[in-house]
Scaffold this motif. Structure first.
Motif: not given
Ligand SMILES: NC(=O)c1ccc[n+]([C@@H]2O[C@H](COP(=O)([O-])OP(=O)(O)OC[C@H]3O[C@@H](n4cnc5c(N)ncnc54)[C@H](OP(=O)(O)O)[C@@H]3O)[C@@H](O)[C@H]2O)c1
Length: 295
Positions: A261-288
């Protein structure tokens, strides 16, 4: 031979199946032979044993090309950090004794921080233990929050029509499906293209707040007004204990949520094509939604 710890769990199971599809021999480790049986049927060599037993692990790692390691835990077991340290020390000793050359360690965003991260501190200590081993090529995968965590909210949604946790409703966090971690880990095991100690963050498809996740989940559950409420710290701890968490782990989770909540836990590498992965929460929510309907 490729060794996978936690082979009946969210990440391990999918890693085993990826490796088997790639046609390589796989040794799948778990605690329970019955739960490992489907992997044996799929072609893995399975070994059931105590994963805090350094000899069991060293025997499994010996002669392997590479191993995937993690620090499993029971939510209800008291003494979370002490148990994680025992487990981590056993893995480190086994890596040394077996002279394993390539190792992946599942870790978490926030493992760079020295305090205030609750359960993540154990993963930080494990990164340090494994990094200190001579001649080990170590790949640390620092993952965001698992989408699978939302399975824990379904009972509350069913009972109350809303769900709550210690996270601020609008605090964004990288949310990732375990299968995306597994796919990255499986390809990395096969390629073994890292040297020394390498840290890779895995951030999921995008950052989402709990309010945004509730809106997506509500649509899938047929509850379009599904509300997420931030709980007071005491309420959140009591809720987790009610859900089966040991008190020390419940307190650690709430500490972690406050750092997020305080924003202390964050990426050090920054979002990029390598660390961004494909599964959207919209798709995962189907299993939920399927799990919710089956309740
Ligand atoms: N949840 C998150 O948001 C998040 C984020 C970053 C990192 N992580 C880390 O991810 C790891 C968990 O990975 P996962 O979700 O793939 O695993 P998981 O689904 O929790 O499965 C745990 C696996 O380890 C085995 N195991 C062996 N000893 C165990 C023990 N004492 N207690 C519990 N399980 C034991 C289990 O076997 P059986 O149950 O079949 O016996 C199972 O195969 C943890 O280290 C966690 O801290 C989680």
């Amino acid at each position: 031979m490729y060794v996978v710890m936690g082979a009946t769990g969210h990440t391990g199971q999918t890693i085993v199946r990826h490796l088997l599809r790639a046609g390589v021999p796989v040794r799948a480790l778990g605690r329970n032979a019955q739960r490992l049986a489907p992997l044996a049927a799929a072609g893995a060599e399975v070994r059931a044993g105590d994963q805090a037993d350094a000899e069991f692990l060293a025997d499994a790692f010996r002669g392997a090309e590479a191993a995937y390691t993690l620090l499993p835990y029971e939510i209800s077991a008291p003494g979370y950090h002490a148990a994680q340290d025992r487990q981590g020390e056993a893995i480190a000793r086994a890596v040394q004794d077996s002279r394993l050359r390539h190792c992946i360690a599942l870790s978490s965003l926030g493992a760079d921080l020295e305090q205030g991260t609750g359960p993540i501190l154990s993963m930080r200590r494990q990164e340090q233990r494994l990094s200190a081993i001579d001649r080990l090529d170590l790949l640390v995968l620092r993952a965001g929050a698992f989408m699978e965590n939302f399975y824990g909210a379904l009972g509350m949604i069913r009972a109350c029509g809303w769900f709550g946790d210690a996270f601020a409703a609008d605090a964004p966090l990288p949310m990732i499906a375990a299968r995306d971690i597994a796919e990255t880990a499986a390809w990395a095991l096969l390629a073994r293209g890292w040297r020394g100690v390498e840290v890779r963050e895995l951030l999921g498809e995008r950052d989402l707040s709990h309010a945004q996740a509730a809106a997506i989940l509500g649509q899938r559950l047929g509850l379009p007004d599904l509300e997420y409420r931030q709980l007071e710290p005491g309420e959140a701890v009591d809720g987790l204990i009610g859900a089966g968490f040991a008190p020390d782990l419940a307190a650690a989770y709430v500490e972690l949520a406050h750092s997020i909540n305080a924003g202390l836990i964050r990426s050090l590498q920054g979002r990029n094509a390598t660390n961004t992965t494909p599964t959207r929460f919209e798709d995962f929510a189907e299993a939920l939604a399927q799990a919710y309907r089956a309740m």
